[in-house]
Design an enzyme around this catalytic site. Structure first.
Site, short mmCIF file in Angstrom:
data_model
loop_
_atom_site.label_atom_id
_atom_site.label_comp_id
_atom_site.label_asym_id
_atom_site.label_seq_id
_atom_site.Cartn_x
_atom_site.Cartn_y
_atom_site.Cartn_z
N ASP A 26 49.68 31.68 30.76
CA ASP A 26 50.16 32.12 32.06
C ASP A 26 49.84 33.61 32.23
O ASP A 26 49.60 34.08 33.35
CB ASP A 26 51.67 31.90 32.18
N GLU A 66 48.83 33.84 42.71
CA GLU A 66 48.20 32.53 42.74
C GLU A 66 49.08 31.62 43.58
O GLU A 66 50.28 31.53 43.36
CB GLU A 66 48.03 31.97 41.34
N ASP A 88 51.24 35.01 38.41
CA ASP A 88 51.10 33.56 38.36
C ASP A 88 52.52 33.00 38.37
O ASP A 88 53.15 32.88 37.32
CB ASP A 88 50.36 33.13 37.09
#
Length: 189
Positions: free
Chosen positions: A151, A78, A18
């Protein structure tokens, strides 16, 4: 390359990322058959570095370190969502690019997922909150305690999403950048 476990089944390791410029989440899962096992997850703290270029260097080094330690077969990232702040988007795109470069330097295939796709895949709700995603992962991966920074669970969700997408019988589009380039040579220069 997939490893073989003690029961002679192939094991695949997926690294989920991420990307971020203050905090970057990572999560590693192992897949044997359809069994998902948590290997590691956490965050890379970047806000302590004032210089953006140093942050990018740290992202590259830490992703390389994770790859060298866990030998993932694939990396899933992502994709940045489109916000109003152009400078933030540019910095986030750079962070993602550096993470991709780290994986590519080790010749590991990369797949990118939109945030809604990740949430949909993990919770069946593309508009789920970070907390809902984290809670679903706690159940799925038997995580005892949520991390302070979500996260980390966001990155785990990307890895789990990738596993679920690979298992689905109807895939839309190429499954990796390498496949995309191979199927679209004129779109990449």
């Amino acid at each position: 390359m997939a490893k073989i476990d003690k029961n002679n089944q192939k094991e695949q390791i997926i690294l989920g990322l991420d990307p971020g410029t203050s905090v970057m989440g990572y999560g590693l899962i192992s897949i044997v058959g359809q069994q998902i096992k948590l290997l590691q997850f956490g965050v890379i703290h970047l806000s302590k570095y004032a210089n953006h270029e140093v942050k990018l260097k740290k992202i590259f080094e830490r992703v390389i370190s994770l790859i060298d330690d866990y030998h993932p077969d694939e990396v899933a990232l992502e994709a940045p969502f489109y916000g109003k702040n152009i400078q933030s988007m540019l910095k986030l795109g750079r962070a993602q690019g550096v993470a991709m470069a780290a994986a590519l330097s080790r010749e590991i295939p990369i797949t990118e997922y939109a945030p809604k796709k990740v949430k949909q895949s993990v919770t069946s709700n593309g508009n789920a909150s970070k907390e809902q995603v984290a809670n679903m992962l706690m159940t799925l991966l038997k995580i005892k305690e949520l991390p302070k920074l979500l996260d980390a669970t966001d990155a785990l969700a990307v890895a789990v999403c990738h596993h679920f997408q690979k298992g689905s019988s109807h895939k839309s589009g190429p499954k990796s950048w390498k496949a995309f380039v191979g199927e679209n040579p004129k779109r990449v220069s």
